[in-house]
Design an enzyme around this catalytic site. Structure first.
Site, PDB file in Angstrom:
ATOM      1  N   ARG A 119       0.843  -1.181   0.000  1.00 39.93           N
ATOM      2  CA  ARG A 119       0.000   0.000   0.000  1.00 39.93           C
ATOM      3  C   ARG A 119       0.884   1.239   0.000  1.00 39.93           C
ATOM      4  O   ARG A 119       2.047   1.205   0.431  1.00 39.93           O
ATOM      5  CB  ARG A 119      -0.941   0.016   1.214  1.00 39.93           C
ATOM      6  CG  ARG A 119      -0.258   0.136   2.547  1.00 39.93           C
ATOM      7  CD  ARG A 119      -1.233  -0.049   3.695  1.00 39.93           C
ATOM      8  NE  ARG A 119      -0.615   0.322   4.974  1.00 39.93           N
ATOM      9  CZ  ARG A 119      -0.706   1.503   5.533  1.00 39.93           C
ATOM     10  NH1 ARG A 119      -1.374   2.470   4.912  1.00 39.93           N
ATOM     11  NH2 ARG A 119      -0.133   1.772   6.689  1.00 39.93           N
ATOM     12  N   ARG A 160      -3.076  10.769   1.945  1.00 35.37           N
ATOM     13  CA  ARG A 160      -3.784  11.520   2.982  1.00 35.37           C
ATOM     14  C   ARG A 160      -4.497  12.708   2.341  1.00 35.37           C
ATOM     15  O   ARG A 160      -3.848  13.549   1.712  1.00 35.37           O
ATOM     16  CB  ARG A 160      -2.805  12.046   4.025  1.00 35.37           C
ATOM     17  CG  ARG A 160      -2.136  10.979   4.852  1.00 35.37           C
ATOM     18  CD  ARG A 160      -1.296  11.628   5.938  1.00 35.37           C
ATOM     19  NE  ARG A 160      -0.473  10.668   6.632  1.00 35.37           N
ATOM     20  CZ  ARG A 160       0.505  11.007   7.462  1.00 35.37           C
ATOM     21  NH1 ARG A 160       0.763  12.297   7.680  1.00 35.37           N
ATOM     22  NH2 ARG A 160       1.224  10.094   8.071  1.00 35.37           N
ATOM     23  N   ARG A 207      20.961  -4.599   0.969  1.00 33.84           N
ATOM     24  CA  ARG A 207      21.285  -3.273   0.449  1.00 33.84           C
ATOM     25  C   ARG A 207      22.061  -2.547   1.534  1.00 33.84           C
ATOM     26  O   ARG A 207      21.854  -2.764   2.734  1.00 33.84           O
ATOM     27  CB  ARG A 207      20.020  -2.476   0.110  1.00 33.84           C
ATOM     28  CG  ARG A 207      19.274  -3.006  -1.081  1.00 33.84           C
ATOM     29  CD  ARG A 207      20.040  -2.905  -2.375  1.00 33.84           C
ATOM     30  NE  ARG A 207      20.130  -1.526  -2.850  1.00 33.84           N
ATOM     31  CZ  ARG A 207      20.856  -1.144  -3.903  1.00 33.84           C
ATOM     32  NH1 ARG A 207      21.588  -2.032  -4.559  1.00 33.84           N
ATOM     33  NH2 ARG A 207      20.869   0.115  -4.286  1.00 33.84           N
ATOM     34  N   ARG A 217      19.095  11.138  -0.777  1.00 34.58           N
ATOM     35  CA  ARG A 217      18.630  12.246   0.057  1.00 34.58           C
ATOM     36  C   ARG A 217      19.801  12.970   0.696  1.00 34.58           C
ATOM     37  O   ARG A 217      20.924  12.466   0.723  1.00 34.58           O
ATOM     38  CB  ARG A 217      17.663  11.754   1.141  1.00 34.58           C
ATOM     39  CG  ARG A 217      18.226  10.718   2.103  1.00 34.58           C
ATOM     40  CD  ARG A 217      17.135  10.268   3.075  1.00 34.58           C
ATOM     41  NE  ARG A 217      17.623   9.240   3.995  1.00 34.58           N
ATOM     42  CZ  ARG A 217      16.910   8.756   5.008  1.00 34.58           C
ATOM     43  NH1 ARG A 217      15.694   9.200   5.234  1.00 34.58           N
ATOM     44  NH2 ARG A 217      17.395   7.822   5.799  1.00 34.58           N
ATOM     45  N   GLU A 235      23.329  10.807   1.032  1.00 29.79           N
ATOM     46  CA  GLU A 235      23.128   9.376   1.258  1.00 29.79           C
ATOM     47  C   GLU A 235      23.023   8.641  -0.077  1.00 29.79           C
ATOM     48  O   GLU A 235      22.230   9.019  -0.931  1.00 29.79           O
ATOM     49  CB  GLU A 235      21.865   9.154   2.084  1.00 29.79           C
ATOM     50  CG  GLU A 235      21.611   7.718   2.473  1.00 29.79           C
ATOM     51  CD  GLU A 235      20.444   7.577   3.439  1.00 29.79           C
ATOM     52  OE1 GLU A 235      19.613   6.676   3.230  1.00 29.79           O
ATOM     53  OE2 GLU A 235      20.359   8.382   4.399  1.00 29.79           O
ATOM     54  N   TYR A 258      13.130  -6.490   8.381  1.00 26.25           N
ATOM     55  CA  TYR A 258      13.205  -5.050   8.568  1.00 26.25           C
ATOM     56  C   TYR A 258      12.428  -4.677   9.834  1.00 26.25           C
ATOM     57  O   TYR A 258      11.247  -4.981   9.966  1.00 26.25           O
ATOM     58  CB  TYR A 258      12.627  -4.282   7.375  1.00 26.25           C
ATOM     59  CG  TYR A 258      12.758  -2.784   7.583  1.00 26.25           C
ATOM     60  CD1 TYR A 258      13.938  -2.134   7.240  1.00 26.25           C
ATOM     61  CD2 TYR A 258      11.737  -2.048   8.185  1.00 26.25           C
ATOM     62  CE1 TYR A 258      14.088  -0.785   7.471  1.00 26.25           C
ATOM     63  CE2 TYR A 258      11.880  -0.696   8.422  1.00 26.25           C
ATOM     64  CZ  TYR A 258      13.054  -0.063   8.062  1.00 26.25           C
ATOM     65  OH  TYR A 258      13.215   1.272   8.308  1.00 26.25           O
ATOM     66  N   ASP A 310      11.746  -1.279  12.522  1.00 27.66           N
ATOM     67  CA  ASP A 310      11.984   0.065  13.016  1.00 27.66           C
ATOM     68  C   ASP A 310      12.555  -0.045  14.425  1.00 27.66           C
ATOM     69  O   ASP A 310      12.509  -1.104  15.059  1.00 27.66           O
ATOM     70  CB  ASP A 310      10.680   0.876  13.036  1.00 27.66           C
ATOM     71  CG  ASP A 310      10.260   1.330  11.648  1.00 27.66           C
ATOM     72  OD1 ASP A 310      11.144   1.636  10.829  1.00 27.66           O
ATOM     73  OD2 ASP A 310       9.044   1.368  11.375  1.00 27.66           O
TER      74      ASP A 310
END
Length: 377
Positions: free
Chosen positions: A176, A180, A254, A285, A310, A358, A360
């Site tokens: 997804r 917003r 990566r 970025r 980066e 992965y 957070d």
């Protein structure tokens, strides 16, 4: 050699949190790390009075009050809110995709106007598929958000991140893409968000306070059997395939590299994170570190600034692995290694590298809580 209850390989969030919890239970822990500092990828350098995220931007956010209360019991967190900006060939767009983004892209001012354009473009993408399911990331993204957002803000940025064309990446990578229809540039939906006051080193130092730690120790270059003799149990946070000698083959990762420099101005880009979504710019970025912890007059009072370009790269031996490549081949390979790990009754595997998942930062801490809560410590 001194005896410990736990030998913990790696001093990142998983290892440091585990050591903290174990010490509170009266357990003796030894933490070793191959780098010359503690903290893993959340380690910060102090340059010109600015806490510089050496291994890339780390923004703590969570909906888990237990995790939020825990980290704030170690160090106070500030009110930083992540509101990145995207630069596509010199034009700026707010992220995440919200009414500000839609106004910048099409000049629309109401949610109905924005929905109409997006729905029309999504319908075009569905018609192009002719009733078939999306076969790759490009087709999936076009169905989710339409061509304008995809080609401006997703396609080239994603290709720089993964080093592959979107048409070559599997569709399941993006299930997804949130849209917003409000004017809200807060990237995260999390209830809690911020940066440790004084930088992430304060968090790690607090977690490891009173714990024996050694840096510059490579677990695999050191005599493994000797290290294992010093503890009853091992907590391993390094790469999963490396632990088992790559017996099934190497997992893909990566990695990221940075070009960091001091700028002799107070404010370089006006924001902590600016993404560059075009192939015309080689980096993904630019991070301006002072904006994580300095606000208002503090920005101008600090007369210099530090920025990091980066670059996303394919992992090679000797580099730091960052992100698992969760395609079919690697997921199947990782599962074989996980089956081996489950058979090691005296070894705990935890964290992004050791689980090939992965996470957070808040998820790493929650995962540590979960494992520790089910241990017979």
């Amino acid at each position: 050699m001194q005896q410990y209850d736990y030998l913990i390989v790696g001093s990142g969030l998983f290892g440091a949190t585990f050591a903290h919890l174990a010490k509170k239970q009266g357990k003796r822990c030894l933490v070793i790390d191959k780098r010359n500092h503690l903290g893993g990828n959340i380690f910060c350098d102090n340059i010109e009075g600015i806490n510089v995220h050496r291994y890339g931007a780390h923004i703590f956010h969570t909906n888990d009050k237990r995790v939020w209360d825990f980290v704030n019991s170690i160090v106070e967190f500030n009110r930083y809110t992540n509101s990145p900006v995207a630069n596509y060939k010199g034009r700026l767009y707010n992220l995440p995709f919200n009414m500000n983004t839609f106004y910048q892209m099409w000049g629309v001012k109401t949610p109905d106007e924005a929905r109409r354009i997006i729905d029309e473009q999504r319908e075009e993408a569905l018609e192009a598929l002719g009733g078939q399911e999306p076969k790759n990331l490009e087709e999936q993204a076009l169905v989710l958000v339409g061509k304008d957002i995809f080609y401006t803000l997703i396609k080239e940025y994603t290709e720089k991140q993964w080093g592959r064309r979107c048409s070559e990446l599997p569709s399941f990578i993006i299930k997804r893409l949130p849209l917003r229809f409000v004017y809200d540039n807060n990237y995260f939906n999390s209830l809690y968000q911020g940066i440790p006051v004084g930088g992430y080193n304060k968090l790690i130092d607090g977690l490891l306070n009173g714990v024996d730690c050694l840096t510059g120790i490579d677990f695999f270059q050191s005599p493994y059997r000797e290290w294992r003799k010093c503890s009853e149990r091992l907590v391993y946070t390094g790469a999963l395939d490396e632990f088992f000698g790559f017996c099934y083959g190497a997992l893909d990762w990566r990695t990221v590299s940075f070009k960091t420099r001091v700028e002799d101005i107070t404010n370089f880009q006006g924001n902590a994170v600016v993404n560059y979504t075009s192939h015309e710019v080689p980096y993904t970025r630019i991070i301006e570190h002072k904006h994580f912890e300095m606000f208002g007059e503090e920005v101008e009072n600090c007369t210099k600034t530090v920025i990091s370009e980066e670059y996303s790269e394919e992992y090679k031996n000797g580099m730091e692995p960052y992100y698992p490549v969760n395609d079919l081949r690697n997921n199947e390979l990782a599962e074989k290694y996980r089956e081996l790990a489950e058979k090691q009754s005296d070894i705990i595997f935890g964290g992004r590298l050791a689980e090939y998942k992965y996470y957070d930062m808040d998820q790493v801490i929650a995962r540590t809580f979960n494992i520790f809560d089910h241990l017979n410590v």
